[in-house]
Design a protein around this motif. Sequence first.
Motif, short mmCIF file in Angstrom:
data_model
loop_
_atom_site.label_atom_id
_atom_site.label_comp_id
_atom_site.label_asym_id
_atom_site.label_seq_id
_atom_site.Cartn_x
_atom_site.Cartn_y
_atom_site.Cartn_z
N SER A 277 0.83 -1.21 0.00
CA SER A 277 0.00 0.00 0.00
C SER A 277 0.86 1.25 0.00
O SER A 277 0.54 2.24 -0.67
N ARG A 278 1.96 1.24 0.74
CA ARG A 278 2.86 2.41 0.77
C ARG A 278 3.52 2.61 -0.59
O ARG A 278 3.61 3.73 -1.10
N GLU A 279 4.00 1.53 -1.17
CA GLU A 279 4.67 1.62 -2.47
C GLU A 279 3.68 2.02 -3.56
O GLU A 279 4.02 2.79 -4.47
N LEU A 280 2.45 1.53 -3.46
CA LEU A 280 1.42 1.87 -4.43
C LEU A 280 1.06 3.36 -4.37
O LEU A 280 0.87 4.01 -5.41
N ALA A 281 0.98 3.91 -3.17
CA ALA A 281 0.68 5.33 -3.01
C ALA A 281 1.75 6.19 -3.67
O ALA A 281 1.45 7.19 -4.35
N MET A 282 3.02 5.81 -3.52
CA MET A 282 4.12 6.56 -4.14
C MET A 282 4.08 6.44 -5.65
O MET A 282 4.30 7.41 -6.38
N ALA A 283 3.78 5.23 -6.15
CA ALA A 283 3.72 5.02 -7.60
C ALA A 283 2.59 5.83 -8.22
O ALA A 283 2.74 6.42 -9.30
N GLU A 284 1.44 5.87 -7.56
CA GLU A 284 0.30 6.63 -8.08
C GLU A 284 0.59 8.12 -8.11
O GLU A 284 0.21 8.82 -9.05
N GLN A 285 1.26 8.60 -7.07
CA GLN A 285 1.62 10.02 -7.02
C GLN A 285 2.60 10.38 -8.13
O GLN A 285 2.47 11.41 -8.80
N GLU A 286 3.60 9.52 -8.35
CA GLU A 286 4.57 9.75 -9.41
C GLU A 286 3.91 9.70 -10.79
O GLU A 286 4.19 10.52 -11.67
N LEU A 287 3.01 8.75 -10.98
CA LEU A 287 2.31 8.60 -12.25
C LEU A 287 1.46 9.83 -12.55
O LEU A 287 1.47 10.35 -13.67
N GLU A 288 0.73 10.29 -11.56
CA GLU A 288 -0.14 11.45 -11.74
C GLU A 288 0.68 12.71 -12.06
O GLU A 288 0.30 13.53 -12.90
N SER A 289 1.81 12.85 -11.38
CA SER A 289 2.68 14.01 -11.63
C SER A 289 3.21 14.00 -13.07
O SER A 289 3.21 15.03 -13.75
N CYS A 290 3.66 12.84 -13.53
CA CYS A 290 4.17 12.71 -14.90
C CYS A 290 3.06 12.96 -15.93
O CYS A 290 3.28 13.64 -16.94
N ARG A 291 1.88 12.42 -15.67
CA ARG A 291 0.78 12.57 -16.62
C ARG A 291 0.37 14.03 -16.76
O ARG A 291 0.20 14.54 -17.87
N ALA A 292 0.22 14.71 -15.65
CA ALA A 292 -0.21 16.11 -15.69
C ALA A 292 0.81 17.00 -16.37
O ALA A 292 0.47 18.01 -16.99
N ALA A 293 2.09 16.62 -16.28
CA ALA A 293 3.17 17.42 -16.89
C ALA A 293 3.45 17.01 -18.33
O ALA A 293 4.29 17.62 -18.99
N GLY A 294 2.76 15.98 -18.83
CA GLY A 294 2.98 15.54 -20.20
C GLY A 294 4.29 14.81 -20.40
O GLY A 294 4.81 14.77 -21.52
N ARG A 295 4.83 14.20 -19.33
CA ARG A 295 6.12 13.49 -19.43
C ARG A 295 5.91 12.00 -19.73
O ARG A 295 4.84 11.45 -19.51
N GLU A 296 6.96 11.37 -20.21
CA GLU A 296 6.94 9.93 -20.43
C GLU A 296 6.74 9.23 -19.09
O GLU A 296 7.37 9.60 -18.10
#
Length: 322
Positions: A277-296
């Motif tokens: 659950s801890r690792e998943l929360a970090m992965a989701e946060q990283e994914l959302e940040s990349c998506r919003a910024a238009g990054r790979e």
Amino acid sequence: MAYQGKGMPGHVHNYRPVQGASIGQPSTQVPRTVPGPPPRTVPGQQPRSHPTQADVRTKSVLKEAVDAVVNSFAKHTHGYGRVNVVEALQEFWQMKSSRGADFKNGALVVYESQPSASPPYVCYVTLPGGSCFGSFQKCPTKAEARRSAAKIALMNSVFNEHPSRKITDEFVEKAIGDATKSFKGAAGEIDNPNTGIGAFRFMLESNKTKSMLEFQELMTVFQLLHWNGSLRAMRERSCTRQEVLAHYSNRTLDDDMRSQMALDWISREQETPSVISRELAMAEQELESCRAAGRELRFPKEKKDILMLACSQLEPMTASMC
């Protein structure tokens, strides 16, 4: 292009102040253009060199890529001023495949909509080389989310054709030099495939002539192996980095690899409760940040998918905490 006054594009006019004119009062005199000094010939200066064959080829390749996109835009613009970016993106990668680009999974562009019962909707698109992008706007419909993902992927695909994105001898030397400085590696590590920098060099040299987007899937595989602890486990079994690289260089990131990594995380969860659950929360946060910024975003997306798969295979009580 910024507006620079009347005249030829790019020609900057220098206006002299007109005597007798005050602020706020227009002058009746016409401002004069002051010509610059004529170009001087510097004694001993070498004449400008002619473009080399490599320069001509570079411009030709880039022009072909841009023309392909422009032609595709023209074909898919149906008289309403809008471009069908989904079709244009697919056509772009089919063009690359027809011209000799080798893709393990073919030239198909794959879309994946994130499950949601209400807007904003999110869509991801994975390109033939393994790179992944997501819709970067707040999309009211699933179709708009797909178009948003295709738009950012198409922009990156075109930019990827620039020579600076190709893996060449010069690119490898610069990348290795930057990595050596960043990680303060010794000079002897560069040619040793059993060191981290040496392994990185081996990966790059094994993929010369490819672009960075085409190289992305292999990079993601090794990022996941490092994140998952698989590289450390192989090292403990006395596997050399070169053996690991040789093995995984021909592997695709498929369901079998994801399932194996999910099993590893299930084992960790049994040893350390709530680690998923801890690792998943970090992965989701990283994914959302990349998506919003238009990054790979292939790496954080794969982490999330693997952890979600692990959650689905846990006991019901533990899975509800993911």
